[in-house]
Scaffold this motif. Structure first.
Motif, short mmCIF file in Angstrom:
data_model
loop_
_atom_site.label_atom_id
_atom_site.label_comp_id
_atom_site.label_asym_id
_atom_site.label_seq_id
_atom_site.Cartn_x
_atom_site.Cartn_y
_atom_site.Cartn_z
N GLU A 176 0.83 -1.20 0.00
CA GLU A 176 0.00 0.00 0.00
C GLU A 176 0.87 1.25 0.00
O GLU A 176 1.83 1.37 0.76
CB GLU A 176 -0.91 -0.01 1.24
N LEU A 177 0.53 2.22 -0.87
CA LEU A 177 1.30 3.44 -1.02
C LEU A 177 0.45 4.65 -0.62
O LEU A 177 -0.78 4.64 -0.73
CB LEU A 177 1.76 3.61 -2.47
N SER A 178 1.11 5.70 -0.20
CA SER A 178 0.44 6.95 0.13
C SER A 178 -0.02 7.65 -1.14
O SER A 178 0.42 7.32 -2.26
CB SER A 178 1.40 7.87 0.89
N ARG A 179 -0.88 8.64 -0.97
CA ARG A 179 -1.36 9.40 -2.12
C ARG A 179 -0.20 10.05 -2.87
O ARG A 179 -0.17 10.07 -4.10
CB ARG A 179 -2.37 10.46 -1.66
N SER A 180 0.76 10.59 -2.13
CA SER A 180 1.89 11.25 -2.78
C SER A 180 2.75 10.25 -3.55
O SER A 180 3.26 10.56 -4.63
CB SER A 180 2.74 12.01 -1.75
N ALA A 181 2.90 9.05 -3.01
CA ALA A 181 3.70 8.04 -3.71
C ALA A 181 3.01 7.54 -4.97
O ALA A 181 3.67 7.09 -5.91
CB ALA A 181 4.00 6.87 -2.77
N LEU A 182 1.68 7.60 -5.01
CA LEU A 182 0.93 7.16 -6.17
C LEU A 182 0.82 8.23 -7.25
O LEU A 182 0.40 7.94 -8.37
CB LEU A 182 -0.48 6.74 -5.76
N ALA A 183 1.18 9.46 -6.91
CA ALA A 183 0.94 10.59 -7.82
C ALA A 183 1.63 10.40 -9.17
O ALA A 183 2.75 9.89 -9.25
CB ALA A 183 1.42 11.87 -7.16
N THR A 184 0.94 10.81 -10.22
CA THR A 184 1.46 10.69 -11.59
C THR A 184 1.28 12.00 -12.36
O THR A 184 1.44 12.02 -13.59
CB THR A 184 0.75 9.56 -12.34
N ALA A 185 0.95 13.09 -11.68
CA ALA A 185 0.54 14.32 -12.36
C ALA A 185 1.69 15.04 -13.06
O ALA A 185 1.51 15.61 -14.14
CB ALA A 185 -0.14 15.26 -11.37
N THR A 186 2.87 15.05 -12.47
CA THR A 186 3.99 15.77 -13.07
C THR A 186 4.73 14.89 -14.06
O THR A 186 4.65 13.65 -14.00
CB THR A 186 4.97 16.25 -11.99
N PRO A 187 5.48 15.50 -15.00
CA PRO A 187 6.26 14.68 -15.94
C PRO A 187 7.21 13.71 -15.25
O PRO A 187 7.37 12.57 -15.70
CB PRO A 187 7.02 15.73 -16.76
N ARG A 188 7.82 14.16 -14.15
CA ARG A 188 8.74 13.27 -13.43
C ARG A 188 8.00 12.08 -12.84
O ARG A 188 8.47 10.93 -12.92
CB ARG A 188 9.46 14.05 -12.34
N GLN A 189 6.84 12.33 -12.23
CA GLN A 189 6.06 11.24 -11.64
C GLN A 189 5.56 10.29 -12.73
O GLN A 189 5.59 9.06 -12.56
CB GLN A 189 4.88 11.82 -10.85
N HIS A 190 5.10 10.86 -13.83
CA HIS A 190 4.63 10.05 -14.94
C HIS A 190 5.75 9.13 -15.44
O HIS A 190 5.54 7.92 -15.63
CB HIS A 190 4.16 10.96 -16.08
#
Length: 409
Positions: A237-251
């Motif tokens: 299970e991951l936190s909301r921030s760890a799941l984030a994909t909104a920024t190019p780096r996260q994507h």
């Protein structure tokens, strides 16, 4: 007229508002987000015939059919890229059957389904209020319920329906000791790959399912030419921030992580993921096997707030839609919310818990659940053999609901 407060403006909440309206009960939907959210751009789902038929029961299927496309067959691939065969998707239409008579499986983006259902509910007169996050509900001496929201406002109704999802506040208000959702040891990642060529894209109407050594990927070609894909990947299970994909780096991080899980395979899975455009979304996969108490006084839960299956059986949306229609029938035909809620639970519990168990077993084929979750099913959770019990479920709106034993409504 009886008035219902519906908590949550997703699939269950919007369908409940329409179903109640057809039953002669007015409703206001209270959605926690400040506006209609579209933050799961890559996530999509399949509606099977049972869910579509439930929508048809309340004359709400046409907008969904228009916004979706057909899912007709499944092709299985091994990690080597070799085909393991093609078969019709369970619940597909027999040859020559008009789709308007028996809608077959349909693929649709989750956000689009929510939007279409909300728009149809509003068109029929249901009110939807945004920015209304439930924090408490109090039942008065007259039996009416007052909902209190985080912004300080309140609303009164004759009953309150918790359609507020996996992390339901309503469920905790009904039973503070209610178990919460269980993480399944799986992260589900969805995305879209534009302009995929025939060497990696399946034929239209086909789901290509690829069983990799370390993860599982499924994909289908949308009418616009994008390849829609999902991957069931192992992970805690991951936190909301760890799941984030909104920024190019996260994507990029999520794209490379998922592609890496298929990098040692000879299938097209890694190439599909590497070609992804914007819109990847990663979510924790949960289930909710058994909620001991579904209702208290004028409060009740339905959909994911009462029961939730892993994504593997692709039945979450259909179960929520079925719940909403059956609950409306019970409220229409039985004297008072408590009698209606008791009958609703009797009609629905065995079916939905069997779906949760079936989906958990499918999940284990792709990503093993934590050992603590691999327990024997509760009595009533055992799914019957075959799929007719699941896909051929029908709700007869015109037949009255009695207070007797469980059965098909």
């Amino acid at each position: 007229m009886t008035h219902a407060l519906i908590i949550g403006g997703g699939i269950a909440g919007a369908t409940a508002a329409m179903s109640l309206g057809k039953a002669g009960i007015s409703a206001t939907v209270h959605e926690a987000y400040p506006a209609a959210a579209d933050d799961d751009a890559g996530a999509f789902l399949v509606l099977f015939p049972n869910g579509l038929q439930a929508l048809r029961t309340i004359d709400a299927h046409e907008p969904v059919l228009e916004a979706s496309f057909s899912a007709e067959r499944v092709e299985m691939l091994a990690h080597t890229g070799d085909s393991l065969g093609v078969r019709p998707i369970a619940g597909g239409l027999p040859a020559g059957t008009p789709e308007e008579e028996t809608p077959g499986p349909r693929t649709i983006r989750r956000a689009v389904l929510c939007r279409v259902l909300r728009q149809e509910a509003e068109r029929r007169g249901a009110a939807i209020e945004y920015g209304k996050r439930l924090v408490d509900a109090v039942t008065g001496e007259d039996g009416r319920v007052t909902a209190r929201f985080a912004d300080g406002s309140t609303a009164q109704g004759d009953l309150l329906i918790g359609a507020d999802g996996l992390h339901s506040v309503t469920r905790r208000l009904i039973d503070p000791a209610a178990p919460g959702p269980r993480h399944t040891g799986q992260i589900t990642v969805c995305g879209r790959t534009p302009g995929a060529g025939p060497e990696i894209a399946p034929a239209p109407g086909t789901y290509r399912m690829i069983r990799g050594r370390r993860a599982f990927l499924g994909c289908t070609l949308a009418p616009g030419g994008d390849l829609w894909w999902f991957a069931n990947t192992p992970g805690g299970e991951l936190s909301r921030s760890a799941l984030a994909t909104a920024t190019p780096r996260q994507h990029t991080r999520w794209r490379d992580h998922v592609a890496g899980l298929f990098s040692e395979d000879a299938s097209p899975a890694a190439e599909i993921v590497r070609g992804s455009g914007a819109g990847i979304v990663a979510t924790n996969a949960y289930d909710l096997a058994r909620t001991p108490v579904w209702s208290r006084g004028p409060l009740v839960v339905l959909g994911d707030a009462a029961h939730a299956a892993t994504p593997n059986a692709a039945q979450g949306a259909s179960m929520a839609i079925e719940d909403s229609v059956v609950l409306a029938k019970c409220l229409r035909d039985l004297p008072g919310p408590e009698a209606a809620f008791a009958r609703f639970e009797l009609l629905r519990r065995g079916r939905v818990e069997a779906v949760v168990e079936r989906s958990a077993r499918l999940n284990d084929r792709a990503v093993q659940r934590p050992a603590a979750h691999r327990t024997a099913p509760h009595p009533g959770q055992e799914a019957p053999a075959g799929s007719d019990w699941l896909l051929r479920y029908r709700i007869d709106w015109d037949s009255p609901v009695g207070a007797g034993t469980a059965g098909t409504p």
